[in-house]
Design an enzyme around this catalytic site. Structure first.
Site, PDB file in Angstrom:
ATOM      1  N   PHE A 128       0.857  -1.194   0.000  1.00  0.00           N
ATOM      2  CA  PHE A 128       0.000   0.000   0.000  1.00  0.00           C
ATOM      3  C   PHE A 128       0.887   1.235   0.000  1.00  0.00           C
ATOM      4  CE2 PHE A 128      -2.438   3.504   1.812  1.00  0.00           C
ATOM      5  CZ  PHE A 128      -3.557   3.468   0.992  1.00  0.00           C
ATOM      6  N   ASP A 215       9.247   2.660   1.769  1.00  0.00           N
ATOM      7  CA  ASP A 215       8.051   3.354   2.232  1.00  0.00           C
ATOM      8  C   ASP A 215       7.915   3.080   3.732  1.00  0.00           C
ATOM      9  OD1 ASP A 215       5.537   4.172   3.001  1.00  0.00           O
ATOM     10  OD2 ASP A 215       4.522   3.440   1.193  1.00  0.00           O
ATOM     11  N   LYS A 244       2.709   9.457   8.413  1.00  0.00           N
ATOM     12  CA  LYS A 244       1.840   9.179   9.559  1.00  0.00           C
ATOM     13  C   LYS A 244       2.311   9.706  10.918  1.00  0.00           C
ATOM     14  CE  LYS A 244      -1.041   5.548   7.727  1.00  0.00           C
ATOM     15  NZ  LYS A 244      -0.627   4.943   6.466  1.00  0.00           N
TER      16      LYS A 244
HETATM   17  C1  LIG Z   1      -0.923   5.224   5.122  1.00  0.00           C
HETATM   18  C2  LIG Z   1       0.135   4.824   4.167  1.00  0.00           C
HETATM   19  C3  LIG Z   1       0.376   5.564   2.989  1.00  0.00           C
HETATM   20  C4  LIG Z   1      -0.497   6.723   2.571  1.00  0.00           C
HETATM   21  O1  LIG Z   1      -0.416   7.800   3.438  1.00  0.00           O
HETATM   22  P1  LIG Z   1      -1.492   8.999   3.322  1.00  0.00           P
HETATM   23  O2  LIG Z   1      -0.998  10.004   4.322  1.00  0.00           O
HETATM   24  O3  LIG Z   1      -2.832   8.431   3.658  1.00  0.00           O
HETATM   25  O4  LIG Z   1      -1.440   9.494   1.931  1.00  0.00           O
HETATM   26  C5  LIG Z   1       1.437   5.180   2.189  1.00  0.00           C
HETATM   27  N1  LIG Z   1       2.207   4.134   2.509  1.00  0.00           N
HETATM   28  C6  LIG Z   1       2.010   3.399   3.623  1.00  0.00           C
HETATM   29  C7  LIG Z   1       2.923   2.250   3.931  1.00  0.00           C
HETATM   30  C8  LIG Z   1       0.954   3.707   4.475  1.00  0.00           C
HETATM   31  O5  LIG Z   1       0.741   2.954   5.562  1.00  0.00           O
END
Ligand SMILES: *Cc1c(COP(=O)(O)O)cnc(C)c1O
Length: 390
Positions: A128, A215, A244
């Protein structure tokens, strides 16, 4: 429920009006134990006095100027994040998706600079990376993509945790420029690859002259017991994205890089109106400072180990439990069946949890959670799961 909101969320029927540590209070005055922390955002919990004070002071001084000018808080935050990570430069934005957009643009631009006209990025199944067009295209979940075709091209997908699959790609795809991967998959069901996985990806990237882009939007900022999840191994990424937990709820994202990746953007190639503003950077600087002074990394490691082992003890006789796994305060309890209903059952019991990948109970408690809160959490959750599995 409001008729005036677009229906992007199937919301739980509760609204919180204030919070304190790992506790949230609704408009009836009922209190809830928060084991989700706004989905890995509220590392400092709720109503943290040092954060509230720092934000009030900063708001009274300056909230926004522009990236047309120097921003001292942004410069300080960049230096701090580079010092903690070993990376060299930072770009600031406002979310995880935007941070990944920056990483994807760096990889593509770097490819073009190398003479590759159609650069491709290796991504993983069940990953994700966000909900913008490029990041949903990078995401390994058809539910996130369906209906939004045509997708952004230039992504090559392999199973998560499979080194041989990545190695096999390198023989056939001459246009690959980078790997984009979560150290531990969050939305994909709290998936922990075998030890040494990232190190193997690092080796392949070195051999092939690809960028290793991590990420760490969910795993970063102390969540797993180290500042960044890659620090559990012995390797350095070329690019890392954060969001986050970085601003404790004030929106901020970051894309950090070193080496050639850090020098790829030149003026005019990327930007953000709000990115790295004084208020958001103050939130992030205060978050890092509190995490250090209150030893929250150690707390995450210690409480996480306790929660996993205590749940394992309490649930050991239940055949419906497939696995209890995680690192620090990123914890997944995989069941042998769909368990999305557990979210509602927990809410009725004044406990906030999440279910991801349909059958994995996900816990992302605030890093300020106390041992007493953690004991209450395992007791309540074990009881709920036992009843649910019947
Ligand atoms: C939550 C998340 C995102 C997206 O972040 P947003 O602030 O909602 O755009 C991207 N990568 C990972 C691994 C995430 O957990």
């Amino acid at each position: 429920m409001s008729d005036y909101l677009m229906q992007t969320y199937a919301r739980q029927p509760v609204a919180f009006v204030r919070g304190e540590g790992a506790w949230l209070f609704d408009s009836n005055g009922d209190k809830y134990l928060d084991a989700l922390a706004g989905v890995a955002v509220n590392g400092l919990g709720h109503g943290h006095p040092r954060l509230a004070h720092a934000l009030c002071e900063q708001a009274a001084k300056l909230i926004h100027t522009s990236n047309i000018y120097r921003i001292l808080e942004q410069e300080e935050l960049a230096a701090r994040l580079c010092q903690l990570s070993g990376l060299a430069r930072a770009f600031f934005c406002n979310s995880g998706a935007e941070a990944n957009e920056a990483a994807i643009k760096i990889a593509r631009l770097h490819g073009h600079n190398k003479g590759i006209d159609s650069p491709a990025i290796v991504v993983m199944e069940k990953s994700f990376h966000g909900r913008t067009m490029a990041t949903l295209s990078a995401t390994g979940n058809r539910k996130v993509q369906a209906g939004f075709e045509p997708l952004v091209s230039g992504f090559v997908r392999v199973p998560f945790g499979d080194v041989a699959a990545v190695e096999a790609l390198s023989a056939h795809h001459k246009n690959i420029v980078a790997i984009l991967v979560e150290p531990y998959q969050g939305e994909g069901g709290v998936q922990i690859p075998q030890a040494g996985y990232l190190g193997e990806l690092r080796r392949i990237c070195d051999e092939q002259d690809w960028l290793l882009m991590l990420d760490e939007v969910q795993t970063g900022i102390g969540r797993t017991g180290t500042w960044f999840a890659f620090q559990h191994g012995n390797l350095m990424p070329d690019v890392m994205t954060l969001a986050k937990g970085l601003g404790s709820g004030v929106p901020i994202g970051a894309c950090l890089a070193r080496g050639v990746a850090a020098e790829t953007f030149t003026p005019g190639k990327h930007g953000s109106t709000f990115g790295g503003g004084p208020l958001a950077c103050t939130a992030a600087l205060t978050t890092l400072s509190v995490m250090e002074s209150d030893d929250l990394l150690n707390n995450a490691a210690k409480l996480g180990a306790f929660i996993r082992s205590d749940l394992a003890d309490r649930l050991h006789d239940l055949s419906g439990i497939v696995e209890i796994r995680g690192q620090g305060l990123m914890i997944g309890i995989e069941l042998d069946r769909t368990c999305t209903d557990l979210v509602k059952l927990a809410l009725a019991d004044k406990l906030l949890i999440n279910v991801t990948n349909d059958n994995v109970v996900r816990l992302l408690p605030p890093l300020v959670m106390t041992q007493a809160d953690a004991e209450l959490l395992t007791e309540k959750l074990a009881r709920l799961i036992r009843t649910f599995l019947g």
